[in-house]
Enzyme design. Structure first.
Site, PDB file in Angstrom:
ATOM      1  N   ARG A 115     -12.347  70.502 120.643  1.00 36.09           N
ATOM      2  CA  ARG A 115     -12.768  71.231 119.452  1.00 36.09           C
ATOM      3  C   ARG A 115     -13.702  72.367 119.838  1.00 36.09           C
ATOM      4  O   ARG A 115     -14.541  72.238 120.747  1.00 36.09           O
ATOM      5  CB  ARG A 115     -13.496  70.259 118.521  1.00 36.09           C
ATOM      6  CG  ARG A 115     -13.879  70.826 117.149  1.00 36.09           C
ATOM      7  CD  ARG A 115     -12.686  71.045 116.297  1.00 36.09           C
ATOM      8  NE  ARG A 115     -13.046  71.132 114.868  1.00 36.09           N
ATOM      9  CZ  ARG A 115     -12.330  71.800 113.977  1.00 36.09           C
ATOM     10  NH1 ARG A 115     -11.240  72.444 114.352  1.00 36.09           N
ATOM     11  NH2 ARG A 115     -12.689  71.818 112.708  1.00 36.09           N
ATOM     12  N   THR A 403      -2.672  75.018 111.489  1.00 41.30           N
ATOM     13  CA  THR A 403      -2.612  74.070 112.594  1.00 41.30           C
ATOM     14  C   THR A 403      -1.179  73.709 112.976  1.00 41.30           C
ATOM     15  O   THR A 403      -0.227  74.092 112.318  1.00 41.30           O
ATOM     16  CB  THR A 403      -3.445  72.811 112.232  1.00 41.30           C
ATOM     17  OG1 THR A 403      -4.707  73.226 111.719  1.00 41.30           O
ATOM     18  CG2 THR A 403      -3.659  71.906 113.408  1.00 41.30           C
ATOM     19  N   THR A 421      -5.159  73.899 116.850  1.00 44.01           N
ATOM     20  CA  THR A 421      -5.405  74.796 115.721  1.00 44.01           C
ATOM     21  C   THR A 421      -6.168  76.056 116.119  1.00 44.01           C
ATOM     22  O   THR A 421      -6.853  76.082 117.147  1.00 44.01           O
ATOM     23  CB  THR A 421      -6.202  74.052 114.622  1.00 44.01           C
ATOM     24  OG1 THR A 421      -6.262  74.853 113.448  1.00 44.01           O
ATOM     25  CG2 THR A 421      -7.603  73.699 115.101  1.00 44.01           C
ATOM     26  N   GLU A 440     -12.955  78.740 113.359  1.00 43.49           N
ATOM     27  CA  GLU A 440     -13.342  77.341 113.154  1.00 43.49           C
ATOM     28  C   GLU A 440     -14.721  77.157 112.539  1.00 43.49           C
ATOM     29  O   GLU A 440     -15.006  76.095 111.972  1.00 43.49           O
ATOM     30  CB  GLU A 440     -13.294  76.574 114.484  1.00 43.49           C
ATOM     31  CG  GLU A 440     -11.927  76.439 115.093  1.00 43.49           C
ATOM     32  CD  GLU A 440     -10.934  75.701 114.227  1.00 43.49           C
ATOM     33  OE1 GLU A 440     -11.355  75.069 113.226  1.00 43.49           O
ATOM     34  OE2 GLU A 440      -9.741  75.744 114.533  1.00 43.49           O
ATOM     35  N   ASP A 443     -15.034  75.758 109.210  1.00 47.20           N
ATOM     36  CA  ASP A 443     -14.797  74.323 109.010  1.00 47.20           C
ATOM     37  C   ASP A 443     -16.104  73.546 108.868  1.00 47.20           C
ATOM     38  O   ASP A 443     -16.076  72.341 108.623  1.00 47.20           O
ATOM     39  CB  ASP A 443     -13.996  73.738 110.179  1.00 47.20           C
ATOM     40  CG  ASP A 443     -12.509  73.690 109.876  1.00 47.20           C
ATOM     41  OD1 ASP A 443     -12.105  74.156 108.797  1.00 47.20           O
ATOM     42  OD2 ASP A 443     -11.742  73.199 110.730  1.00 47.20           O
ATOM     43  N   SER A 467     -13.258  67.996 111.578  1.00 48.57           N
ATOM     44  CA  SER A 467     -11.857  68.372 111.471  1.00 48.57           C
ATOM     45  C   SER A 467     -11.075  67.276 110.766  1.00 48.57           C
ATOM     46  O   SER A 467     -11.360  66.092 110.921  1.00 48.57           O
ATOM     47  CB  SER A 467     -11.256  68.601 112.860  1.00 48.57           C
ATOM     48  OG  SER A 467      -9.857  68.819 112.770  1.00 48.57           O
ATOM     49  N   SER A 468     -10.068  67.682 109.997  1.00 46.43           N
ATOM     50  CA  SER A 468      -9.152  66.716 109.391  1.00 46.43           C
ATOM     51  C   SER A 468      -8.049  66.297 110.357  1.00 46.43           C
ATOM     52  O   SER A 468      -7.294  65.364 110.049  1.00 46.43           O
ATOM     53  CB  SER A 468      -8.521  67.320 108.129  1.00 46.43           C
ATOM     54  OG  SER A 468      -9.469  67.433 107.089  1.00 46.43           O
ATOM     55  N   GLY A 489      -2.104  70.831 108.490  1.00 44.59           N
ATOM     56  CA  GLY A 489      -2.216  70.901 107.048  1.00 44.59           C
ATOM     57  C   GLY A 489      -3.624  70.915 106.482  1.00 44.59           C
ATOM     58  O   GLY A 489      -3.824  70.583 105.323  1.00 44.59           O
ATOM     59  N   GLY A 490      -4.644  71.271 107.294  1.00 49.46           N
ATOM     60  CA  GLY A 490      -6.003  71.365 106.764  1.00 49.46           C
ATOM     61  C   GLY A 490      -6.489  70.038 106.219  1.00 49.46           C
ATOM     62  O   GLY A 490      -6.238  68.972 106.784  1.00 49.46           O
TER      63      GLY A 490
END
Length: 589
Positions: A115, A403, A421, A440, A443, A467-468, A489-490
């Site tokens: 990440r 993503t 992503t 990012e 987010d 993050s999802s 898909g967020g």
């Protein structure tokens, strides 16, 4: 300028050869009758290899590596290097991601965290304007949105742990396509007219010339070359990550992030200091299975939460409608806890084990929010009488859909589930060395008030935004591989991924049926139901009659890639909503 708009462990990466069996319908399974004989004394795995990836060129790259006997991680790296070229709206070298890896020989699961990280100059209020949060679109296109990229460092950590093929070989397919040209897909081309209206993609140096030659968006079917991307990958192939995180490439990234009146603070020092992190994977039992996923800052633990809450909410002998209602209520509870408690575990304490405890989940299931009420987070400390769950501000994170995801099993039964992503479509729209930079930092929770409690997902220098993304592998009762799944898909990723699990295991669907089944996302006050796929409209009507605030969706941005291990072989499917394919075969064919 236009701004309006368990506990085990992981690894991943990928690479090269022609697919032996590719389905235009997005599903495939290798014919076990074609399997070469297993040498006496070899560990038993006779099911071949399979790759389910978001683009045919990237699937080909993965299979090239798998056909050479490469590890699933080799294949994942090769595939994603191609995705960064052919699907730049979704992920790339300027972003990051998560990898969950299953090792068949040891039955271990590991998690590698690539990440992006916030610059040293980031501050909790950097997206605030005059005491109020600024517009998302302004933040999205600003240099403040860019974090230090993690992709290349993630590649390296994964390859060091698992790679079997030479590092440089993994980038050959992407370098070839970037140099010789690739065919632009309808997905990429379809974004570009709208992006010219709501973003600066058509104005930013480098991006404008690449995506809008002569001022017009590139068209589907065009042949596009990216020599700068080829040069960047060639340097990484020859010199390793050092070439990316230091010198000319790092300087280009920092300069792009800092450019313009809305530039950010990312520096070459921030980039040079980036490190991928290995964390414990999170595993939890559900029925006879063991669901393993990524720990925070990922939302992978939601897969365990949703599955177990779902079982506790089910009535006896449920109808399909009652199964869907239990799925909705399980999501509502799990999302409320995720939104409140999850952040970067290096900066905040996330009570994952408490949230997953049987006693706490039973308490949550016994007290679901009424259909018309707003779901509230629970308090595991009060329920369990132990621990110390922190008090946080309400979450204000907005995580747009974007993503990509890839699922891979190699010829030895090792598996990778990887979600990668650049955040929003085309990331920040800022360009450096042949690729786009992420956004990012949006987010994080963008609201900050000094006189109020902090949010768990608050912007902190050096932190990784929540993050999802939920890359997941599922093991059977013997800890043998059962399923590999995940989706882009967020904020909807946990719902998409959980749907794939429940529909295969509990709803009696085939892998293809499960992937294509209407998506239902229940986060916060509303329940979004995809109605353009049967039986979506009927599900929406039922849930509305049950009292939920239903929002009908004419299509969802899922990109599920799922592989199921059966006694008869591997069965895979790619989400029909995107352009993914599945390929399978055996080494030596």
């Amino acid at each position: 300028m236009r701004f309006t708009v368990a506990i085990l462990s992981l690894a991943i990466l990928a690479a090269c050869s022609e697919p032996d069996n590719t389905s235009d319908l997005g599903s495939a399974s290798p014919d076990s009758s074609d399997a070469p004989p297993t040498a006496e004394g070899d560990k038993a795995w006779s099911l071949g290899y399979m790759a389910a990836v978001a683009n045919p060129d990237a699937t080909d790259a993965a299979v090239q590596m798998l056909a050479r006997g490469g590890h699933a991680v080799d294949a994942a790296i090769a595939a994603h290097a191609v995705l960064g070229l052919v699907e730049p709206e979704s992920s790339g070298l300027g972003g990051g991601g998560f990898m969950v890896v299953y090792e068949q020989a040891t039955q271990n699961v590991r998690f590698l965290d690539g990440r992006e990280t916030a610059p040293a100059g980031a501050s909790p209020d950097m997206f605030m304007q005059d005491g109020e949060p600024g517009g998302f679109l302004d933040a999205w296109q600003s240099g403040n949105a860019v974090g230090a990229p993690g992709t290349i460092a993630l590649y390296k950590m994964a390859h060091d742990n698992y790679g079997k093929l030479p590092w440089a070989d993994l980038f050959a397919p992407a370098i070839r396509l970037a140099s010789e040209g690739f065919e632009v897909t309808a997905k990429m081309a379809g974004y570009l007219p709208q992006m010219a209206q709501i973003s600066m993609l058509d104005e930013n140096p480098g991006a404008a010339e690449y995506f809008y030659p002569d001022g017009e968006p590139i068209q589907a079917g065009s042949i596009l070359r990216n020599p700068d991307y080829a040069n960047t990958l060639q340097r990484v192939a020859d010199e390793g990550p050092e070439a990316f995180y230091h010198g000319e490439i790092a300087e280009a990234i920092a300069a792009s992030a800092q450019a313009g009146d809305n530039g950010g603070s990312l520096t070459v020092a921030d980039i040079a200091g980036y490190e991928a992190v290995e964390r414990e994977a999170i595993c939890g039992t559900w029925r006879s299975l063991n669901i393993c996923s990524a720990t925070p800052p990922s939302s992978g633990a939601m897969q365990i939460m949703v599955a177990n809450l779902y079982d506790q909410l089910l009535p006896e002998n449920p109808s399909r409608e009652q199964q869907v209602k239990a799925f909705v209520d399980a999501q509502r509870l799990a999302y409320a806890d995720r939104d409140y408690y999850f952040g970067d575990p290096d900066h905040v304490t996330v009570p994952v084990q408490q949230l997953l405890s049987t006693q706490y989940l039973q308490h949550r299931a016994d007290n679901p929010a009424a259909p018309g009420a707003t779901p509230q987070h629970g308090n595991p400390t009060a329920v369990l009488g132990e621990g110390n769950a922190a008090v946080w501000a309400a979450d204000s994170t907005l995580e747009p859909a974007g993503t990509t995801h890839l699922s891979i099993i190699d010829s030895e039964g090792n598996a990778v589930s990887a979600t990668m992503t650049v955040e929003s479509a085309f990331g920040s729209g800022r360009w450096a060395a042949g690729f786009l930079l992420n956004n990012e930092m949006t987010d994080f929770a963008r609201e900050f008030y000094a006189d109020q409690p902090e949010a768990a997902n608050m912007i902190r220098p050096g932190a990784r935004p929540r993050s999802s993304m939920s890359p997941t592998v599922i093991l059977d009762s013997d800890n043998e591989l059962y399923m590999v799944t995940g989706s882009p898909g967020g904020n909807s990723i946990p719902a998409y991924t959980a749907k794939s699990i429940l529909s295969i295991v509990d709803w009696g669907m085939t892998v293809e049926e499960a992937v294509a089944f209407p998506n239902i996302i229940a986060r916060g006050d509303t329940v979004r139901v995809e109605i353009n796929r049967e039986p979506g409209q009927a599900q929406a009507d039922y849930l509305r009659e049950a009292g939920y605030d239903v929002r009908e969706s004419d299509g969802e941005n899922s990109g599920l890639h799922v592989i199921l291990v059966t006694e008869d072989g591997l069965i895979g499917a790619a989400d029909p909503r995107r352009e993914g394919t599945v390929a399978a075969g055996f080494v030596g064919q």
